[in-house]
Design an enzyme around this catalytic site. Structure first.
Site, PDB file in Angstrom:
ATOM      1  N   CYS A 195      -5.344   0.141 -11.205  1.00 15.18           N
ATOM      2  CA  CYS A 195      -4.364  -0.732 -11.849  1.00 15.18           C
ATOM      3  C   CYS A 195      -5.086  -1.752 -12.713  1.00 15.18           C
ATOM      4  O   CYS A 195      -6.247  -2.083 -12.491  1.00 15.18           O
ATOM      5  CB  CYS A 195      -3.440  -1.393 -10.828  1.00 15.18           C
ATOM      6  SG  CYS A 195      -4.219  -2.654  -9.858  1.00 15.18           S
ATOM      7  N   SER A 202     -11.056  -6.064   3.431  1.00 12.14           N
ATOM      8  CA  SER A 202     -10.314  -5.781   2.201  1.00 12.14           C
ATOM      9  C   SER A 202     -11.184  -4.926   1.288  1.00 12.14           C
ATOM     10  O   SER A 202     -12.264  -5.335   0.864  1.00 12.14           O
ATOM     11  CB  SER A 202      -9.938  -7.086   1.504  1.00 12.14           C
ATOM     12  OG  SER A 202      -9.809  -6.879   0.114  1.00 12.14           O
ATOM     13  N   HIS A 223       0.798  -1.227   0.000  1.00 16.85           N
ATOM     14  CA  HIS A 223       0.000   0.000   0.000  1.00 16.85           C
ATOM     15  C   HIS A 223       0.829   1.275   0.000  1.00 16.85           C
ATOM     16  O   HIS A 223       0.321   2.345  -0.311  1.00 16.85           O
ATOM     17  CB  HIS A 223      -0.880   0.054   1.257  1.00 16.85           C
ATOM     18  CG  HIS A 223      -1.678  -1.174   1.509  1.00 16.85           C
ATOM     19  ND1 HIS A 223      -1.175  -2.238   2.194  1.00 16.85           N
ATOM     20  CD2 HIS A 223      -2.950  -1.492   1.175  1.00 16.85           C
ATOM     21  CE1 HIS A 223      -2.112  -3.186   2.279  1.00 16.85           C
ATOM     22  NE2 HIS A 223      -3.188  -2.755   1.660  1.00 16.85           N
ATOM     23  N   CYS A 260       3.884  -1.289  -3.838  1.00 14.74           N
ATOM     24  CA  CYS A 260       3.575  -1.700  -5.216  1.00 14.74           C
ATOM     25  C   CYS A 260       4.029  -0.595  -6.175  1.00 14.74           C
ATOM     26  O   CYS A 260       3.698   0.575  -5.963  1.00 14.74           O
ATOM     27  CB  CYS A 260       2.073  -1.937  -5.357  1.00 14.74           C
ATOM     28  SG  CYS A 260       1.602  -2.246  -7.067  1.00 14.74           S
ATOM     29  N   SER A 266      -5.895  -9.710  -2.237  1.00 14.90           N
ATOM     30  CA  SER A 266      -5.167 -10.123  -1.041  1.00 14.90           C
ATOM     31  C   SER A 266      -5.546 -11.547  -0.602  1.00 14.90           C
ATOM     32  O   SER A 266      -5.253 -11.949   0.520  1.00 14.90           O
ATOM     33  CB  SER A 266      -5.453  -9.122   0.089  1.00 14.90           C
ATOM     34  OG  SER A 266      -6.839  -8.856   0.157  1.00 14.90           O
ATOM     35  N   GLU A 271      -3.449   2.889   1.503  1.00 21.36           N
ATOM     36  CA  GLU A 271      -2.907   3.348   0.216  1.00 21.36           C
ATOM     37  C   GLU A 271      -3.231   4.822   0.000  1.00 21.36           C
ATOM     38  O   GLU A 271      -2.371   5.602  -0.422  1.00 21.36           O
ATOM     39  CB  GLU A 271      -3.488   2.519  -0.949  1.00 21.36           C
ATOM     40  CG  GLU A 271      -2.938   2.981  -2.292  1.00 21.36           C
ATOM     41  CD  GLU A 271      -3.654   2.360  -3.482  1.00 21.36           C
ATOM     42  OE1 GLU A 271      -3.954   1.157  -3.447  1.00 21.36           O
ATOM     43  OE2 GLU A 271      -3.920   3.100  -4.450  1.00 21.36           O
TER      44      GLU A 271
END
Lengths: 292, 292
Positions: B189, B217, B74, B96, B261, B126
């Site tokens: 993404c 999540s 994140h 990432c 995840s 993030e």
């Protein structure tokens, strides 16, 4: 019967300015000035201007050195401007400042490395003028074409100043998922946004809706489409003479709007005609007028 | 009963990379490494990593000089990074690269004079990390808030890499009419887009849909929402143990997807459990597996 005229109906600031500049140029040039293409998309106003001494030409080769030439509010490409300068004519540039702003934004996007997309009608003089300011623009006027675009790394967007707001919104929405780096200039002019929003509101409120303006006027046609979608009893007319009395049957309220190229006197004619059809009444400026 | 597992289900490239880097860092550090917050939002994978020697901490003050610290996928704000450097810890930066790209884009927008809007969940690590890279970002996670924004001259937009595609599209669409100069970086993404599109397609095709992943999540919850909208028989589960056999009643086809995840082994457990509930069968990788 109540008649409601949209506050924003008719000439926008840029068109008013261009018409005034054209009339002045005729006076200054001693009674004759030329204009490249129709100054505004309204036949009857064109007739009025012709009577004042304005000459409308389509072919630039018809110009002679020393002529006074008006560039209309739609603007032109730099190539046309260069041609006029070489020709030695007196240029009266009535390009709408809001359109000039689109030219500058398109140039800026290109300088920053963005491929330029112009949203608008590829055959409209304003769009042709904007396109002339960049090297290799894309011009797109339909959502179907937008949907067919490939994925892109970068894209810069400008649009015709009279573009339909919802088209613009939807187009940008589709582009947002296709383009990684998207730069969008919303160049729809505020007169257009206000007029479209007011048209939508008014058309919803009234029984019958009239949209006055040239059948070849892009912005008037858009107003008609916006109104027609929410009110099936919407009519696009150029003048009072097209009104069929049975259109008014069972109607208590009538709404009127008009495109950016529709002169005030054409709107007034329609209002007076409607009041006459319904046995007289008084027009009290923009707002609500009531017949007996 | 047919079971179809989405090709894109489970760990994305960035998460796989972060987990591998974390496991390596434990080995290199002699059996113990720390991570700021949960490495990924999946309790069971966290348990597995704890057993390998990973220690998860929430408070940076718990760090000691010489500790090995993993920054999760994140990412973090520059202030956190500075703190870690001052603390004298060994940093393993598993941010990432796609998230780092969002940081760079947000910084670029600010440098170019655009007020920065981050579309995403303000409490998501993030987003907190992205926000830390610019001076005065706006963070918005709902269309209602977007609609309330005033008209603006300039605005630059980036978004959480796992944002819902349709939310992003709608938000940009609304902004296109509010902002004159709008610069949008679609920083969702590609793993997220593919997973969301595949989830939507699969959920439409099957009788029952399972979305596997942590209840905390963000990206898994979005997959669940996307699937639930088109298939009311959609269940968000963290593990096979939550499955009630009656959920499968009158179902011929079952679809499975999983958040970024969710480890492969958790997905496999669910598939095997479903096959077992329906009297055995074989899992043949990603695709369609059929029970008798």
């Amino acid at each position: 019967m109540k008649i409601k005229v949209a506050k924003s109906a008719g000439f926008c600031w840029g068109v008013k300015r261009a018409v005034n500049m054209a009339v002045d140029s005729v006076k200054k040039a001693g009674g004759r000035a030329l204009c490249l293409g129709e100054l505004i998309h309204n036949k009857r106003e064109i007739e009025r201007l012709k009577n004042l001494g304005m000459v409308f030409i389509e072919d630039m080769n018809d110009l002679r050195k020393g002529d006074t030439v008006v560039i209309r509010s739609h603007g032109v490409s730099p190539k046309v401007l260069e041609f006029l300068k070489r020709k030695g004519v007196e240029i009266v540039d009535a390009t709408c400042p809001f359109v000039k702003d689109v030219h500058e934004k398109a140039i800026k996007l290109e300088e920053e490395g963005y491929p330029v997309l112009i949203l608008g009608n590829a055959r409209h003089p304003e769009v042709i003028g904007i396109a002339g300011h960049v090297k290799n623009p894309m011009i797109i006027g339909s959502l179907e074409e937008i949907k067919k675009l490939p994925l892109m790394k970068k894209l810069g967007v400008v649009c015709q100043t009279t573009l339909n707001l919802s088209f613009f919104k939807e187009a940008v929405s589709i582009l947002s998922l296709k383009v990684k780096d998207l730069k969008v200039y919303n160049t729809i002019c505020s007169a257009t946004s206000v007029r479209q929003k007011e048209t939508l509101k008014l058309a919803k409120e009234v029984d019958v809706m009239f949209v006055i303006g040239g059948k070849n006027s892009s912005n008037t046609t858009k107003l008609y489409q916006i109104a027609k979608e929410v009110n099936p009893r919407t009519y696009h007319i150029e003048s009072k003479d097209e009104i069929e009395p049975d259109w008014l049957e069972n109607s208590e309220t009538v709404g009127i709007t008009a495109g950016a190229s529709t002169p005030q006197w054409v709107i007034e004619e329609v209002v007076n005609h409607l009041l006459h059809l319904k046995k007289g009444g008084v027009l009290s400026g923009r707002g609500v007028c009531q017949t007996t």
